[in-house]
Design a protein around this motif. Structure first.
Motif, PDB file in Angstrom:
ATOM      1  N   HIS A  58      -5.076 -13.941  19.188  1.00  0.00           N
ATOM      2  CA  HIS A  58      -4.817 -13.383  17.860  1.00  0.00           C
ATOM      3  C   HIS A  58      -6.008 -12.603  17.316  1.00  0.00           C
ATOM      4  N   ASP A  59      -7.217 -12.913  17.773  1.00  0.00           N
ATOM      5  CA  ASP A  59      -8.420 -12.286  17.223  1.00  0.00           C
ATOM      6  C   ASP A  59      -8.778 -11.053  18.042  1.00  0.00           C
ATOM      7  N   GLY A  60      -8.445  -9.893  17.541  1.00  0.00           N
ATOM      8  CA  GLY A  60      -8.708  -8.653  18.255  1.00  0.00           C
ATOM      9  C   GLY A  60      -7.523  -7.716  18.142  1.00  0.00           C
ATOM     10  N   ALA A  61      -7.571  -6.638  18.885  1.00  0.00           N
ATOM     11  CA  ALA A  61      -6.531  -5.611  18.807  1.00  0.00           C
ATOM     12  C   ALA A  61      -5.628  -5.635  20.029  1.00  0.00           C
ATOM     13  N   VAL A  62      -4.372  -5.279  19.812  1.00  0.00           N
ATOM     14  CA  VAL A  62      -3.429  -5.032  20.894  1.00  0.00           C
ATOM     15  C   VAL A  62      -3.427  -3.535  21.165  1.00  0.00           C
ATOM     16  N   ILE A  63      -3.589  -3.153  22.412  1.00  0.00           N
ATOM     17  CA  ILE A  63      -3.579  -1.743  22.785  1.00  0.00           C
ATOM     18  C   ILE A  63      -2.316  -1.461  23.601  1.00  0.00           C
TER      19      ILE A  63
ATOM     20  N   GLY B 234     -11.501  -4.515   4.969  1.00  0.00           N
ATOM     21  CA  GLY B 234     -12.206  -5.481   5.789  1.00  0.00           C
ATOM     22  C   GLY B 234     -12.451  -4.983   7.200  1.00  0.00           C
ATOM     23  N   THR B 235     -12.763  -5.942   8.085  1.00  0.00           N
ATOM     24  CA  THR B 235     -13.130  -5.598   9.459  1.00  0.00           C
ATOM     25  C   THR B 235     -11.980  -4.946  10.209  1.00  0.00           C
ATOM     26  N   ARG B 236     -10.749  -5.441  10.014  1.00  0.00           N
ATOM     27  CA  ARG B 236      -9.606  -4.851  10.734  1.00  0.00           C
ATOM     28  C   ARG B 236      -9.445  -3.374  10.388  1.00  0.00           C
ATOM     29  N   HIS B 237      -9.522  -3.062   9.100  1.00  0.00           N
ATOM     30  CA  HIS B 237      -9.346  -1.673   8.699  1.00  0.00           C
ATOM     31  C   HIS B 237     -10.501  -0.808   9.202  1.00  0.00           C
ATOM     32  N   ARG B 238     -11.716  -1.346   9.190  1.00  0.00           N
ATOM     33  CA  ARG B 238     -12.853  -0.585   9.692  1.00  0.00           C
ATOM     34  C   ARG B 238     -12.732  -0.356  11.202  1.00  0.00           C
ATOM     35  N   ALA B 239     -12.199  -1.343  11.911  1.00  0.00           N
ATOM     36  CA  ALA B 239     -11.981  -1.168  13.348  1.00  0.00           C
ATOM     37  C   ALA B 239     -10.890  -0.130  13.602  1.00  0.00           C
ATOM     38  N   ALA B 240      -9.847  -0.152  12.772  1.00  0.00           N
ATOM     39  CA  ALA B 240      -8.762   0.825  12.920  1.00  0.00           C
ATOM     40  C   ALA B 240      -9.275   2.240  12.690  1.00  0.00           C
ATOM     41  N   ILE B 241     -10.084   2.409  11.655  1.00  0.00           N
ATOM     42  CA  ILE B 241     -10.657   3.726  11.388  1.00  0.00           C
ATOM     43  C   ILE B 241     -11.636   4.110  12.487  1.00  0.00           C
ATOM     44  N   GLY B 242     -12.418   3.135  12.957  1.00  0.00           N
ATOM     45  CA  GLY B 242     -13.418   3.404  13.985  1.00  0.00           C
ATOM     46  C   GLY B 242     -12.818   3.922  15.277  1.00  0.00           C
ATOM     47  N   ILE B 243     -11.734   3.312  15.744  1.00  0.00           N
ATOM     48  CA  ILE B 243     -11.124   3.744  17.002  1.00  0.00           C
ATOM     49  C   ILE B 243     -10.497   5.124  16.861  1.00  0.00           C
TER      50      ILE B 243
ATOM     51  N   VAL C 107     -13.189   7.967  17.292  1.00  0.00           N
ATOM     52  CA  VAL C 107     -13.689   8.285  18.631  1.00  0.00           C
ATOM     53  C   VAL C 107     -12.568   8.663  19.592  1.00  0.00           C
ATOM     54  N   ALA C 108     -11.323   8.510  19.188  1.00  0.00           N
ATOM     55  CA  ALA C 108     -10.182   8.849  20.044  1.00  0.00           C
ATOM     56  C   ALA C 108      -9.044   9.338  19.156  1.00  0.00           C
ATOM     57  N   ASP C 109      -8.035   9.946  19.780  1.00  0.00           N
ATOM     58  CA  ASP C 109      -6.893  10.445  19.007  1.00  0.00           C
ATOM     59  C   ASP C 109      -5.794   9.400  18.882  1.00  0.00           C
ATOM     60  N   ALA C 110      -6.177   8.138  18.949  1.00  0.00           N
ATOM     61  CA  ALA C 110      -5.207   7.041  18.882  1.00  0.00           C
ATOM     62  C   ALA C 110      -4.635   6.901  17.476  1.00  0.00           C
ATOM     63  N   ILE C 111      -3.519   6.163  17.394  1.00  0.00           N
ATOM     64  CA  ILE C 111      -2.920   5.770  16.118  1.00  0.00           C
ATOM     65  C   ILE C 111      -3.068   4.265  16.012  1.00  0.00           C
ATOM     66  N   CYS C 112      -3.371   3.778  14.815  1.00  0.00           N
ATOM     67  CA  CYS C 112      -3.629   2.353  14.648  1.00  0.00           C
ATOM     68  C   CYS C 112      -2.857   1.796  13.462  1.00  0.00           C
ATOM     69  N   LEU C 113      -2.173   0.682  13.688  1.00  0.00           N
ATOM     70  CA  LEU C 113      -1.450  -0.047  12.640  1.00  0.00           C
ATOM     71  C   LEU C 113      -2.246  -1.284  12.259  1.00  0.00           C
ATOM     72  N   VAL C 114      -2.332  -1.535  10.968  1.00  0.00           N
ATOM     73  CA  VAL C 114      -3.060  -2.700  10.476  1.00  0.00           C
ATOM     74  C   VAL C 114      -2.174  -3.462   9.507  1.00  0.00           C
ATOM     75  N   VAL C 115      -2.103  -4.774   9.685  1.00  0.00           N
ATOM     76  CA  VAL C 115      -1.454  -5.654   8.717  1.00  0.00           C
ATOM     77  C   VAL C 115      -2.543  -6.509   8.085  1.00  0.00           C
ATOM     78  N   SER C 116      -2.666  -6.427   6.770  1.00  0.00           N
ATOM     79  CA  SER C 116      -3.702  -7.171   6.063  1.00  0.00           C
ATOM     80  C   SER C 116      -3.279  -8.621   5.882  1.00  0.00           C
ATOM     81  N   GLU C 117      -4.187  -9.533   6.207  1.00  0.00           N
ATOM     82  CA  GLU C 117      -3.877 -10.950   6.017  1.00  0.00           C
ATOM     83  C   GLU C 117      -4.119 -11.388   4.567  1.00  0.00           C
ATOM     84  N   GLU C 118      -4.788 -10.570   3.765  1.00  0.00           N
ATOM     85  CA  GLU C 118      -4.995 -10.892   2.356  1.00  0.00           C
ATOM     86  C   GLU C 118      -3.795 -10.488   1.503  1.00  0.00           C
ATOM     87  N   THR C 119      -3.273  -9.277   1.752  1.00  0.00           N
ATOM     88  CA  THR C 119      -2.191  -8.750   0.913  1.00  0.00           C
ATOM     89  C   THR C 119      -0.867  -8.595   1.644  1.00  0.00           C
ATOM     90  N   GLY C 120      -0.906  -8.581   2.975  1.00  0.00           N
ATOM     91  CA  GLY C 120       0.309  -8.333   3.749  1.00  0.00           C
ATOM     92  C   GLY C 120       0.672  -6.868   3.827  1.00  0.00           C
TER      93      GLY C 120
END
Length: 277
Positions: free
Chosen positions: A171-176, A202-211, A214-227
């Protein structure tokens, strides 16, 4: 001229086969490099070659001498710079995967994939379970899949939900997701160092923006604080994106057919939805 005059039909066939084999190997090597960030390094090397050619043509002696010195040590530098790609290529050759087939998703498979993703995202969002999902596009993410647990599994909502359930090994990390498959889970992504990112993220959103920086990827984030569900792309993020907009954007960006105006479309889409850097 003498070579072609003395050329027999047997030698002609042999030369054609030789050229075809070398061409195929070069094509596969290009695909291998395309699956990493090394493509940017290759562009830099090509730029240096162009500078060297111009200095030779224009007789710029000082610049030509400097470029010759660089190329003298360039062979060793290439092996150092492309060490991860060379290692990966040898590993894939040993596993018989270097000449494997592409795993790109067709339109029908993309429809199924997006449907399963939306189901899992809705489930996780309602229960405020954090999630981070990355979709590979042109720039390969093999560097990051190797940091996680290899899966090579078809995408299903049940599997996606189980991966992100708290206190489970993955659960801790990203699915690619590469093509139509979950390539790896529990992957580490680079955090954005953009100082203008909202402190609320938080960290998830910063990781989503970070990837996506450096790449043309698309990233989905679900916040555990707000959903809330967020969509990141090109170093930008749209927070609390609605389901209809999310589905439309995923179809637009992940569809196999190319679209030259995707980046401009995303910029206008990001501004309309009140995106945050």
């Amino acid at each position: 001229m003498n070579y072609f005059a003395d050329l027999t039909w047997k030698e002609s066939i042999k030369d054609v086969i030789d050229i075809l084999i070398v061409t195929y190997i070069m094509y596969k090597l290009i695909l291998l490099v395309r699956g990493t960030r090394a493509v940017q390094l290759l562009k830099g090397i090509l730029f240096l070659v162009v500078i060297w050619a111009l200095s030779t043509w224009l007789n710029l002696y000082t610049l030509k001498w400097l470029m010759n010195q660089m190329f003298t040590f360039g062979v060793v530098a290439v092996f150092i710079i492309f060490q991860p790609e060379l290692r990966r290529g040898l590993e894939q050759l040993g596993r018989g995967k270097l000449f494997g087939r592409s795993t790109a998703a067709s339109d029908e498979e993309l429809t199924v994939l997006i449907g399963e993703i939306i189901k899992s995202v809705n489930y996780l969002s309602r229960r405020k379970i954090g999630a981070l999902v990355v979709f590979e596009r042109e720039t390969g993410l093999n560097d990051y899949t190797e940091s996680g647990i290899q899966m090579q599994s078809l995408v299903s909502s049940e599997l996606m939900i189980n991966i992100f359930i708290p206190n489970t090994p993955l659960h801790d990390g990203a699915v690619i997701i590469q093509g139509k498959q979950i390539s790896a889970a529990a992957c580490y992504l680079p955090l954005s160092e953009n100082p203008f990112i909202s402190k609320e993220l938080g960290t998830r959103h910063r990781a989503a923006i970070g990837i996506t920086e450096v790449a043309d990827a698309i990233c989905l984030v679900v916040s555990e604080e707000t959903g809330q569900v967020s969509l990141a792309m090109n170093g930008q993020v749209v927070r609390d994106i609605k389901e209809e907009s999310l589905i439309a954007k995923l179809y637009e960006e992940l569809r196999p057919t190319s679209n030259l105006n995707k980046k401009n479309n995303w910029t206008s889409f990001w501004k309309r939805k009140g995106g945050t850097k």
